[in-house]
Design an enzyme around this catalytic site. Structure first.
Site, PDB file in Angstrom:
ATOM      1  N   GLU A  37      85.264 -11.081 107.533  1.00 38.76           N
ATOM      2  CA  GLU A  37      86.510 -11.447 106.847  1.00 38.76           C
ATOM      3  C   GLU A  37      86.607 -10.746 105.496  1.00 38.76           C
ATOM      4  O   GLU A  37      87.670 -10.242 105.110  1.00 38.76           O
ATOM      5  CB  GLU A  37      86.564 -12.955 106.652  1.00 38.76           C
ATOM      6  CG  GLU A  37      87.770 -13.447 105.861  1.00 38.76           C
ATOM      7  CD  GLU A  37      87.488 -14.729 105.092  1.00 38.76           C
ATOM      8  OE1 GLU A  37      88.252 -15.036 104.163  1.00 38.76           O
ATOM      9  OE2 GLU A  37      86.511 -15.416 105.419  1.00 38.76           O
ATOM     10  N   ASP A  41      89.669  -8.179 104.759  1.00 42.20           N
ATOM     11  CA  ASP A  41      90.602  -8.447 103.666  1.00 42.20           C
ATOM     12  C   ASP A  41      90.859  -7.177 102.863  1.00 42.20           C
ATOM     13  O   ASP A  41      92.007  -6.849 102.531  1.00 42.20           O
ATOM     14  CB  ASP A  41      90.041  -9.548 102.777  1.00 42.20           C
ATOM     15  CG  ASP A  41      90.936  -9.855 101.587  1.00 42.20           C
ATOM     16  OD1 ASP A  41      92.011 -10.430 101.780  1.00 42.20           O
ATOM     17  OD2 ASP A  41      90.547  -9.505 100.452  1.00 42.20           O
ATOM     18  N   ASP A 106      91.733 -16.146 108.415  1.00 43.95           N
ATOM     19  CA  ASP A 106      90.420 -15.551 108.162  1.00 43.95           C
ATOM     20  C   ASP A 106      89.930 -14.758 109.368  1.00 43.95           C
ATOM     21  O   ASP A 106      89.391 -13.651 109.228  1.00 43.95           O
ATOM     22  CB  ASP A 106      89.399 -16.640 107.825  1.00 43.95           C
ATOM     23  CG  ASP A 106      89.621 -17.260 106.456  1.00 43.95           C
ATOM     24  OD1 ASP A 106      90.422 -16.702 105.673  1.00 43.95           O
ATOM     25  OD2 ASP A 106      89.001 -18.295 106.167  1.00 43.95           O
ATOM     26  N   GLU A 109      91.612 -11.391 109.755  1.00 42.20           N
ATOM     27  CA  GLU A 109      91.000 -10.383 108.886  1.00 42.20           C
ATOM     28  C   GLU A 109      89.677  -9.895 109.467  1.00 42.20           C
ATOM     29  O   GLU A 109      89.351  -8.703 109.376  1.00 42.20           O
ATOM     30  CB  GLU A 109      90.789 -10.953 107.486  1.00 42.20           C
ATOM     31  CG  GLU A 109      92.089 -11.165 106.726  1.00 42.20           C
ATOM     32  CD  GLU A 109      91.878 -11.739 105.335  1.00 42.20           C
ATOM     33  OE1 GLU A 109      92.685 -11.417 104.443  1.00 42.20           O
ATOM     34  OE2 GLU A 109      90.921 -12.530 105.143  1.00 42.20           O
TER      35      GLU A 109
END
Length: 221
Positions: A37, A41, A106, A109
């Site tokens: 994650e 991101d 989450d 990502e």
């Protein structure tokens, strides 16, 4: 969820980790999606920054605001619905019906990171834009990104905004975070959430409400 177009097979080991929530990871003693994650991101931010820089002539401020809207939690949750991602997330016993917007965002990502690690930036970009571009072209409005709005407010006065986690409570699969937001090094507000991101957003919202004089309307959870 077929990711073969992006070079990721259904039995890919990294994808398996990307779909694993901490509650399941703790029960089965396997890695969770958290590290992926983190990477996803950053890749997502670059993809969106690249898109708005190349496809528009907007000012830095407008690009920042648009990017924030299309990478916020509610946006990622909508992207996740496009590929029915919720159906593939592995969670611990009793949590199957507790998969919320934060978890799906989450994991989305983490899936971006999976494609990036397996197939490179171009395929990760293709994946993101295949899903996100229709929302962008239709100018879909997502829930306000309070962190970005607070940053815009502070930048007017040439100030800085930082966030600190001041407490964590609860088991690893059901944590509660409390975050404080500092403006120019001074604690301005606090927020609580089931993830660090949610707590930061609530802290930012509280700071905005306080600055507007609506102290009684601050977020409690």
């Amino acid at each position: 969820m077929d990711l073969s177009k992006y070079g990721v097979s259904s039995d890919n080991k990294i994808l398996s980790v990307a779909l694993t929530h901490t509650s399941y990871a703790n029960e089965e003693n396997v890695p969770s999606y958290e590290r992926l994650e983190f990477l996803g991101d950053a890749v997502l931010e670059l993809i969106m920054s690249d898109y708005f820089y190349k496809q528009t002539d907007y000012s830095e401020g407008k690009m920042t605001k648009l990017r924030a809207s299309y990478v916020c939690e509610s946006a990622l949750d909508e992207y996740a619905k496009v590929i029915n991602l919720r159906d593939y997330i592995k969670v611990g016993h009793g949590l199957k019906h507790e998969i919320n917007e934060t978890i799906t965002a989450d994991v989305f990502e983490a899936v971006i990171a999976t494609i990036y690690l397996n197939s490179g930036y171009s395929k990760a970009k293709e994946f993101v834009m295949d899903i996100a571009l229709p929302f962008i072209t239709k100018e879909v409005k997502f829930m306000s990104d309070y962190k970005s709005y607070l940053q815009e407010m502070v930048q007017t006065d040439q100030g800085s905004v930082t966030y600190n986690v001041i407490s964590e409570s609860g088991p690893s699969h059901d944590k509660t975070f409390e975050v404080e937001v500092l403006v120019d090094g001074i604690v301005y507000a606090k927020g609580i959430g089931k993830s660090k991101k949610e707590a930061e957003q609530n802290a930012a919202k509280n700071a905005i409400l306080i600055s507007a004089g609506d102290v009684n309307e601050t977020v409690k959870n």
